[in-house]
Write a protein that holds these residues in place. Structure first.
Motif, PDB file in Angstrom:
ATOM      1  N   ILE A   1      61.778  76.004  39.542  1.00  0.00           N
ATOM      2  CA  ILE A   1      62.187  76.783  40.719  1.00  0.00           C
ATOM      3  C   ILE A   1      62.786  75.872  41.779  1.00  0.00           C
ATOM      4  N   ASN A   2      62.200  74.675  41.935  1.00  0.00           N
ATOM      5  CA  ASN A   2      62.700  73.757  42.943  1.00  0.00           C
ATOM      6  C   ASN A   2      64.098  73.245  42.596  1.00  0.00           C
ATOM      7  N   SER A   3      64.368  73.073  41.296  1.00  0.00           N
ATOM      8  CA  SER A   3      65.685  72.573  40.886  1.00  0.00           C
ATOM      9  C   SER A   3      66.715  73.688  40.712  1.00  0.00           C
ATOM     10  N   HIS A   4      66.269  74.940  40.654  1.00  0.00           N
ATOM     11  CA  HIS A   4      67.176  76.094  40.526  1.00  0.00           C
ATOM     12  C   HIS A   4      66.820  77.125  41.589  1.00  0.00           C
ATOM     13  N   PRO A   5      67.085  76.825  42.878  1.00  0.00           N
ATOM     14  CA  PRO A   5      66.669  77.713  43.967  1.00  0.00           C
ATOM     15  C   PRO A   5      67.348  79.069  43.970  1.00  0.00           C
ATOM     16  N   THR A   6      68.469  79.209  43.238  1.00  0.00           N
ATOM     17  CA  THR A   6      69.167  80.506  43.243  1.00  0.00           C
ATOM     18  C   THR A   6      68.831  81.334  42.013  1.00  0.00           C
ATOM     19  N   SER A   7      67.915  80.877  41.203  1.00  0.00           N
ATOM     20  CA  SER A   7      67.538  81.639  40.016  1.00  0.00           C
ATOM     21  C   SER A   7      66.732  82.867  40.403  1.00  0.00           C
ATOM     22  N   ASN A   8      66.639  83.813  39.467  1.00  0.00           N
ATOM     23  CA  ASN A   8      65.891  85.044  39.739  1.00  0.00           C
ATOM     24  C   ASN A   8      64.418  84.750  40.012  1.00  0.00           C
ATOM     25  N   ALA A   9      63.845  83.805  39.286  1.00  0.00           N
ATOM     26  CA  ALA A   9      62.435  83.471  39.497  1.00  0.00           C
ATOM     27  C   ALA A   9      62.199  82.887  40.889  1.00  0.00           C
ATOM     28  N   ALA A  10      63.102  82.002  41.327  1.00  0.00           N
ATOM     29  CA  ALA A  10      62.959  81.405  42.658  1.00  0.00           C
ATOM     30  C   ALA A  10      63.073  82.454  43.747  1.00  0.00           C
ATOM     31  N   LEU A  11      64.056  83.343  43.639  1.00  0.00           N
ATOM     32  CA  LEU A  11      64.226  84.391  44.634  1.00  0.00           C
ATOM     33  C   LEU A  11      63.021  85.330  44.662  1.00  0.00           C
ATOM     34  N   PHE A  12      62.436  85.594  43.491  1.00  0.00           N
ATOM     35  CA  PHE A  12      61.280  86.483  43.415  1.00  0.00           C
ATOM     36  C   PHE A  12      60.101  85.914  44.224  1.00  0.00           C
ATOM     37  N   PHE A  13      59.814  84.631  44.055  1.00  0.00           N
ATOM     38  CA  PHE A  13      58.687  84.027  44.764  1.00  0.00           C
ATOM     39  C   PHE A  13      58.983  83.819  46.245  1.00  0.00           C
ATOM     40  N   ILE A  14      60.235  83.532  46.587  1.00  0.00           N
ATOM     41  CA  ILE A  14      60.579  83.335  48.003  1.00  0.00           C
ATOM     42  C   ILE A  14      60.397  84.619  48.785  1.00  0.00           C
ATOM     43  N   GLU A  15      60.793  85.744  48.195  1.00  0.00           N
ATOM     44  CA  GLU A  15      60.673  87.027  48.893  1.00  0.00           C
ATOM     45  C   GLU A  15      59.210  87.425  49.101  1.00  0.00           C
ATOM     46  N   ARG A  16      58.334  86.965  48.247  1.00  0.00           N
ATOM     47  CA  ARG A  16      56.943  87.404  48.292  1.00  0.00           C
ATOM     48  C   ARG A  16      55.973  86.323  48.769  1.00  0.00           C
ATOM     49  N   ARG A  17      56.483  85.220  49.258  1.00  0.00           N
ATOM     50  CA  ARG A  17      55.579  84.157  49.705  1.00  0.00           C
ATOM     51  C   ARG A  17      54.861  84.574  50.990  1.00  0.00           C
ATOM     52  N   PRO A  18      53.587  84.221  51.139  1.00  0.00           N
ATOM     53  CA  PRO A  18      52.865  84.507  52.388  1.00  0.00           C
ATOM     54  C   PRO A  18      53.239  83.485  53.449  1.00  0.00           C
ATOM     55  N   HIS A  19      53.128  83.915  54.715  1.00  0.00           N
ATOM     56  CA  HIS A  19      53.432  82.979  55.807  1.00  0.00           C
ATOM     57  C   HIS A  19      52.341  81.920  55.919  1.00  0.00           C
ATOM     58  N   ARG A  20      51.121  82.316  55.630  1.00  0.00           N
ATOM     59  CA  ARG A  20      50.007  81.365  55.716  1.00  0.00           C
ATOM     60  C   ARG A  20      48.860  81.918  54.892  1.00  0.00           C
ATOM     61  N   TRP A  21      48.364  81.123  53.934  1.00  0.00           N
ATOM     62  CA  TRP A  21      47.265  81.583  53.103  1.00  0.00           C
ATOM     63  C   TRP A  21      45.957  81.508  53.891  1.00  0.00           C
ATOM     64  N   PRO A  22      45.075  82.494  53.729  1.00  0.00           N
ATOM     65  CA  PRO A  22      43.774  82.408  54.402  1.00  0.00           C
ATOM     66  C   PRO A  22      42.949  81.271  53.825  1.00  0.00           C
ATOM     67  N   ALA A  23      42.127  80.658  54.648  1.00  0.00           N
ATOM     68  CA  ALA A  23      41.341  79.518  54.216  1.00  0.00           C
ATOM     69  C   ALA A  23      40.280  79.913  53.192  1.00  0.00           C
ATOM     70  N   MET A  24      39.700  81.088  53.349  1.00  0.00           N
ATOM     71  CA  MET A  24      38.638  81.512  52.456  1.00  0.00           C
ATOM     72  C   MET A  24      38.469  83.012  52.624  1.00  0.00           C
ATOM     73  N   LYS A  25      38.105  83.708  51.567  1.00  0.00           N
ATOM     74  CA  LYS A  25      37.952  85.147  51.678  1.00  0.00           C
ATOM     75  C   LYS A  25      36.779  85.594  50.812  1.00  0.00           C
TER      76      LYS A  25
END
Length: 469
Positions: free
Chosen positions: A416-440
């Motif tokens: 994903i890092n070497s192919h930022p325009t691939s479908n897989a990279a775009l899929f994870f970028i759109e769904r990434r959280p702004h900040r993960w909770p420390a514990m739940k």
């Protein structure tokens, strides 16, 4: 007839005692009496407004309850408005949320049940959590509670949770807070002051209804102090894992009927075994506790404090049988058990609070509440870890699968890092959280919960959800 005659004699004796006047050196209008077992002292100061001061000995603390007319009470309330503004802070999140808790680092070491603490957790529910591990029994153990109830500071813009730390005292004030679902009864204003000497003061300014009328259906209602120790025991279901078990070894419960407008409660700490720094002083201690010296840990303890697990792991309970400090110094060949822990139920416990209660509810960390340590026949089912046990085939398969999964994730990340325009990279970028909770923790709908906010710089983005009883 006999009962009436005794009552009459008591009344005549009381009148005669008052007519004779107080002993020399005792204030006019003060009557001092002690119960038959000598465990509590009651001081009745009979002024014009019938002020009553009650003093009780709770082994770890002496509490004094002051009525509205007591001169001492007026000196106990900390006026936050008159304090140095640089020392007072209004907690923005706690003042605008419900069932939230926030950790605060103190500027001094606060002695609590003999333990020196540097951080506490303020909760919107009218209490301060004094434990290190946030668990779902947040309101059950390790607390300082001037008035624990289902308060919701977010109901009104005038409701605030503020605190003060001037280096010698830490004060938390719940100001004009309302009960969730019972806002019509009015607002509550009260505070808890933690002094560097270990003294604790509860001040009550506005209590619109008797505390006994506050419902505990959605949230515990209590006032007082509590402390507990935590141990790690093997889980019966998964012998390879450990479960945290919390034992409440002492609690001070205040009479909530005495909590009224303009009243106060003062707790003065009593000496504990932990304060002794040498064997000679420890074994010769005249405290009400049974103090013992552990040569390996170089610590004096009754065996019931937050170091309980370490005390048992290093065989300190067995060292306590030694006759003298010389015997303890010679017996220095003990090594801790291979698993590094020992169940607190392995030895006979003769303390007055020797009953054990285990809550059936569990969370991901298997935290459980045990109100008192030690009970006959309890804990014998807990399996112990076997030294040198063979590794199961399932464990090996699990390790191999985990390694393969990690390798797959690393390869996917590289791709994903070497192919930022691939479908897989775009899929994870759109769904990434702004900040993960420390514990739940698990959040069950049938139990009330508290959320712990993070440090001030990230207060509004991340939190820890923890269930309470």
């Amino acid at each position: 007839m006999l009962g009436g005659f005794l009552i009459l004699l008591g009344f005549i004796a009381l009148c005669g005692a008052r007519g004779a006047g107080p002993p020399e050196g005792q204030p006019q209008g003060t009557h001092i009496s002690q119960d038959l077992v000598g465990r509590s002292l009651v001081i009745d100061t009979l002024l014009d407004n019938e002020t009553r001061i009650v003093e009780d000995n709770h082994s770890y603390y002496v509490s004094r309850t002051y009525g509205p007319g007591a001169a001492r009470r007026m000196g106990l309330w900390v006026d936050m408005a008159a304090a140095d503004s640089s020392h007072v802070k209004v907690h923005g999140i706690l003042s605008n949320t419900h069932r939230q808790a926030s950790r605060i680092v103190l500027s001094f070491d606060f002695p609590f049940y003999g333990h020196l603490l540097r951080q506490v957790t303020i909760a919107t529910g009218g209490f301060i959590f004094m434990g290190d591990v946030i668990h779902r029994m947040l309101t059950a153990t390790q607390y300082i509670a001037p008035l624990m109830a289902n308060f919701n500071p977010s109901y009104s813009r005038n409701s605030t949770v503020q605190y003060l730390d001037n280096g010698t005292v830490f004060v938390v004030q719940w100001d004009k807070v309302y009960l969730q679902g019972k806002e019509d009864v009015g607002s509550f204003t009260f505070q808890a002051a933690l002094h560097s000497s270990g003294r604790i003061v509860f001040g009550y300014k506005e209590i619109p209804v008797p505390v006994l009328q506050i419902s505990a259906a959605q949230h515990p209602v209590k006032a007082g102090l509590s402390d507990a120790f935590m141990v790690l025991n093997p889980s019966p279901e998964v012998p390879e894992s450990r479960r945290r078990t919390i034992y409440e070894y002492h609690r001070v419960e205040l009479d909530t009927s005495k909590i009224t407008n303009m009243s106060a409660v003062e707790f003065t700490p009593l000496p504990t075994c932990l304060q002794h720094r040498s064997c000679e002083v420890c074994v010769s201690s005249t405290l009400t506790f049974n103090c013992s010296w552990c040569h390996v840990l170089q610590r004096c303890s009754s065996g019931f404090d937050r170091h309980r697990e370490e005390w048992l792991s290093y065989g300190c309970a067995q060292q306590a049988d030694a006759k003298s400090c010389e015997d303890l110094a010679e017996d220095d060949q003990y090594s801790p058990p291979p698993d590094g822990s020992s169940s607190p139920l392995d030895e006979d416990i003769t303390t007055p609070t020797a009953s054990l209660f285990i809550d059936s509810l569990t969370t991901e960390d298997d935290t459980k509440l045990n109100q008192h340590a030690g009970s006959e026949g309890v804990g014998s089912d807990l399996p112990s870890n076997e030294v040198g046990a063979p590794i199961h085939t399932g464990t090996i398969v699990g390790i191999v699968l985990a390694v393969l999964l990690i390798a797959a994730i690393i390869l996917a990340g590289i791709y994903i890092n070497s192919h930022p325009t691939s479908n897989a990279a775009l899929f994870f970028i759109e769904r990434r959280p702004h900040r993960w909770p420390a514990m739940k923790f698990r959040n069950h709908s049938n139990h009330t919960t508290y959320s712990e906010v993070e440090a001030a710089s990230h207060e509004k983005e991340s939190f820890v959800e923890a269930e309470q009883c």
